[in-house]
Scaffold this active site. Structure first.
Site, PDB file in Angstrom:
ATOM      1  N   GLU A  38      -4.944   1.844   2.489  1.00  0.00           N
ATOM      2  CA  GLU A  38      -4.981   0.628   3.304  1.00  0.00           C
ATOM      3  C   GLU A  38      -5.191   0.975   4.769  1.00  0.00           C
ATOM      4  O   GLU A  38      -5.912   0.299   5.492  1.00  0.00           O
ATOM      5  CB  GLU A  38      -3.664  -0.158   3.149  1.00  0.00           C
ATOM      6  CG  GLU A  38      -3.668  -1.524   3.817  1.00  0.00           C
ATOM      7  CD  GLU A  38      -3.102  -1.549   5.232  1.00  0.00           C
ATOM      8  OE1 GLU A  38      -3.182  -2.607   5.870  1.00  0.00           O
ATOM      9  OE2 GLU A  38      -2.603  -0.506   5.719  1.00  0.00           O
ATOM     10  N   GLU A  39      -4.536   2.041   5.211  1.00  0.00           N
ATOM     11  CA  GLU A  39      -4.554   2.376   6.639  1.00  0.00           C
ATOM     12  C   GLU A  39      -5.942   2.791   7.120  1.00  0.00           C
ATOM     13  O   GLU A  39      -6.207   2.813   8.316  1.00  0.00           O
ATOM     14  CB  GLU A  39      -3.544   3.500   6.943  1.00  0.00           C
ATOM     15  CG  GLU A  39      -2.087   3.133   6.641  1.00  0.00           C
ATOM     16  CD  GLU A  39      -1.505   2.109   7.610  1.00  0.00           C
ATOM     17  OE1 GLU A  39      -2.228   1.658   8.515  1.00  0.00           O
ATOM     18  OE2 GLU A  39      -0.332   1.754   7.434  1.00  0.00           O
ATOM     19  N   HIS A  55       3.803   3.010  12.428  1.00  0.00           N
ATOM     20  CA  HIS A  55       2.797   4.035  12.787  1.00  0.00           C
ATOM     21  C   HIS A  55       3.298   5.090  13.761  1.00  0.00           C
ATOM     22  O   HIS A  55       2.491   5.769  14.387  1.00  0.00           O
ATOM     23  CB  HIS A  55       1.505   3.404  13.348  1.00  0.00           C
ATOM     24  CG  HIS A  55       0.758   2.583  12.343  1.00  0.00           C
ATOM     25  ND1 HIS A  55      -0.555   2.224  12.493  1.00  0.00           N
ATOM     26  CD2 HIS A  55       1.145   2.063  11.152  1.00  0.00           C
ATOM     27  CE1 HIS A  55      -0.938   1.506  11.443  1.00  0.00           C
ATOM     28  NE2 HIS A  55       0.089   1.388  10.623  1.00  0.00           N
ATOM     29  N   HIS A  65       0.835  -1.206   0.000  1.00  0.00           N
ATOM     30  CA  HIS A  65       0.000   0.000   0.000  1.00  0.00           C
ATOM     31  C   HIS A  65       0.867   1.252   0.000  1.00  0.00           C
ATOM     32  O   HIS A  65       1.992   1.252   0.503  1.00  0.00           O
ATOM     33  CB  HIS A  65      -1.005  -0.016   1.150  1.00  0.00           C
ATOM     34  CG  HIS A  65      -0.427  -0.027   2.529  1.00  0.00           C
ATOM     35  ND1 HIS A  65      -0.136   1.125   3.214  1.00  0.00           N
ATOM     36  CD2 HIS A  65      -0.094  -1.043   3.357  1.00  0.00           C
ATOM     37  CE1 HIS A  65       0.328   0.809   4.416  1.00  0.00           C
ATOM     38  NE2 HIS A  65       0.378  -0.503   4.522  1.00  0.00           N
ATOM     39  N   ASP A 105       3.842  -6.518   3.630  1.00  0.00           N
ATOM     40  CA  ASP A 105       3.376  -5.464   4.531  1.00  0.00           C
ATOM     41  C   ASP A 105       3.566  -5.848   6.000  1.00  0.00           C
ATOM     42  O   ASP A 105       2.857  -5.350   6.871  1.00  0.00           O
ATOM     43  CB  ASP A 105       1.872  -5.205   4.231  1.00  0.00           C
ATOM     44  CG  ASP A 105       1.353  -3.945   4.895  1.00  0.00           C
ATOM     45  OD1 ASP A 105       2.172  -3.096   5.268  1.00  0.00           O
ATOM     46  OD2 ASP A 105       0.125  -3.827   5.037  1.00  0.00           O
ATOM     47  N   ASP A 107      -0.206   4.412   1.125  1.00  0.00           N
ATOM     48  CA  ASP A 107      -0.493   5.429   2.150  1.00  0.00           C
ATOM     49  C   ASP A 107       0.232   5.142   3.455  1.00  0.00           C
ATOM     50  O   ASP A 107       0.731   4.032   3.682  1.00  0.00           O
ATOM     51  CB  ASP A 107      -2.002   5.525   2.403  1.00  0.00           C
ATOM     52  CG  ASP A 107      -2.596   4.221   2.944  1.00  0.00           C
ATOM     53  OD1 ASP A 107      -2.150   3.135   2.516  1.00  0.00           O
ATOM     54  OD2 ASP A 107      -3.500   4.293   3.804  1.00  0.00           O
ATOM     55  N   ASP A 129       6.258   1.233   6.576  1.00  0.00           N
ATOM     56  CA  ASP A 129       4.931   0.639   6.412  1.00  0.00           C
ATOM     57  C   ASP A 129       4.150   1.547   5.474  1.00  0.00           C
ATOM     58  O   ASP A 129       3.624   2.556   5.902  1.00  0.00           O
ATOM     59  CB  ASP A 129       4.255   0.518   7.779  1.00  0.00           C
ATOM     60  CG  ASP A 129       2.817   0.071   7.674  1.00  0.00           C
ATOM     61  OD1 ASP A 129       2.424  -0.415   6.602  1.00  0.00           O
ATOM     62  OD2 ASP A 129       2.071   0.227   8.659  1.00  0.00           O
TER      63      ASP A 129
HETATM   64 ZN   LIG Z   1       0.917  -1.567   6.312  1.00  0.00          ZN
END
Ligand SMILES: [Zn+2]
Length: 399
Positions: free
Chosen positions: A170-171, A375, A75, A193, A77, A136
């Site tokens: 995705e997030e 994150h 992903h 991922d 984002d 990520d």
């Molecule tokens: Zn991810």
């Protein structure tokens, strides 16, 4: 600097945070900056790429005839919890096991993050303390690009046809929403991922959520005896009527949970929102029954209150699909064996975009990336493991 790491660093410098409050597709237009960059990069490799109306990048590389086309997804984002704007990645060469000064008053040491110990002697990429890194899942993007690059530069190596799709959002849980699985065209696929290279996952939670609306009886407190039913008091009782040890803070591994994520209440009315999770779908059903029991219990204990309970399913454990397709695990295990990594099979305590793909007809487990602490500002990439992941994906895709 090596080209693959450079590609990763270029990607993390592009801000691609998604936005769960936005109705547009993709949720933020800035994700298209990375989509365009990736399409350009693919074109430079001689691979035609398409960015569709939803911001999804599709590309494919032909392989040896007769072999199944295998898909790869990452992903574009980054997470909502921490800014991804003006990321200034720093490279720590040959990490010595000490405290890493990130900047902005933040540091990171093995005392707080014991997983750092396994990276001693490796090169790391860390943040400057004020943003997340975005490994990520830009590590995933860079791994996939490196794999394509490898096969393009070595046409003599026979490999599976490769189908690529890079997804936005995705997030915020919208990753697979607009993917055209036919166009993707993979027999099966892998999301890239995860974290460490040995981490291999093809089990997710089964997920549901419950909305509880409690209607009380509001009367002036001076005149309340025998009449008032406080909806907020009933809400507390409802929560206590659920199994106490089945809260996320008491569970791990394959243990499911009921998680109260929000509550608002007055005397007249209270509303609660729960998420319900279990890897085992029968156990998930029995957790749902616990909600019915809690409803009956408080209605009995507080005559006059009304409890509305609405439970809906969200997503299912992708293992249901993977179990029907042993060829997917075979392909993965062949790759792990070739590069000498012993895979650790861990159930994911959440969902993945791969679960979405799996139920759309394309079985899709998750592979690692060599990145950790996602994150937030303590996110980092182990460059050695990142290269190991490139080797692993190449090994999976080679004949
Ligand atoms: Zn991810």
């Amino acid at each position: 600097m090596d080209k693959t790491l450079q590609r990763f660093l270029d990607c993390v410098r592009i801000d691609t945070q998604s936005d769960d409050q936005s109705e547009s597709i993709p949720s933020t237009a800035k994700q298209l900056n990375l989509a365009k960059r990736l399409a350009e990069d693919l074109k430079n490799l001689g691979i035609a790429a398409e960015i569709d109306q939803f911001g999804i990048v599709y590309a494919s590389l032909p392989g040896k005839e007769g072999l199944d086309p295998i898909g790869l997804n990452s992903h574009m984002d980054t997470a909502l919890e921490c800014s991804g704007k003006d990321v200034k990645p720093q490279i720590i060469e040959n990490y010595d096991g000490g405290t890493i000064e990130l900047g902005n008053g933040y540091s990171m040491s093995p005392k707080d993050f014991s997983n750092l110990n396994k990276h001693i002697g490796h090169d790391l990429v860390v943040t400057s303390g004020d943003t997340l890194l975005g490994a990520d899942d830009k590590a995933g993007l860079a791994i996939i690009m490196a794999v394509l690059d490898h096969f393009v530069s070595h046409p003599e190596i026979p490999h599976h046809p490769i189908r690529v799709c890079f997804t936005p959002d995705e997030e915020i849980g919208r990753g697979p929403d607009h993917v055209d699985i036919k166009k993707f065209g993979a027999k099966f696929a892998f999301t890239v991922d995860g974290s460490s290279p040995e981490e291999f996952s093809y089990e997710t939670f089964n997920a549901a959520h419950a909305d509880v609306i409690i209607k009380g009886v509001s009367i002036h407190p001076g005149d309340a005896k025998g009449k008032l039913v406080n909806a907020s008091t009933v809400a507390f009782a409802f929560d206590r009527a659920l199994p106490e040890k089945q809260r996320p803070e008491f569970t791990c591994g394959r243990e499911g949970f009921n998680h109260l994520v929000g509550i608002v209440g007055s005397v007249d009315e209270a509303k609660m929102h729960y998420i319900i999770r279990n890897h085992d779908k029968n156990l998930l059903e029995s957790q749902k029954k616990d909600f019915e029991k809690a409803k009956a219990a408080v209605e009995k204990a507080f005559p006059g209150c009304k409890v509305e309970l609405k439970i809906e399913n969200d997503y299912r454990n992708m293992r249901e699909v993977i179990d029907q397709h042993p060829e997917v695990l075979e392909a993965a295990f062949k790759g792990y064996k070739r590069v000498g990594i012993e895979p650790k099979i861990d159930p994911i305590r959440g969902g993945t975009d791969g679960a979405g793909f799996s139920f759309m007809g394309c079985p899709c487990p998750n592979l690692g990336t060599g990145s950790y602490n996602h994150h937030g500002r303590f996110e980092y990439l182990d460059v050695n493991e990142f290269h190991q992941m490139i080797d692993l994906v190449i090994a999976i895709l080679s004949e």
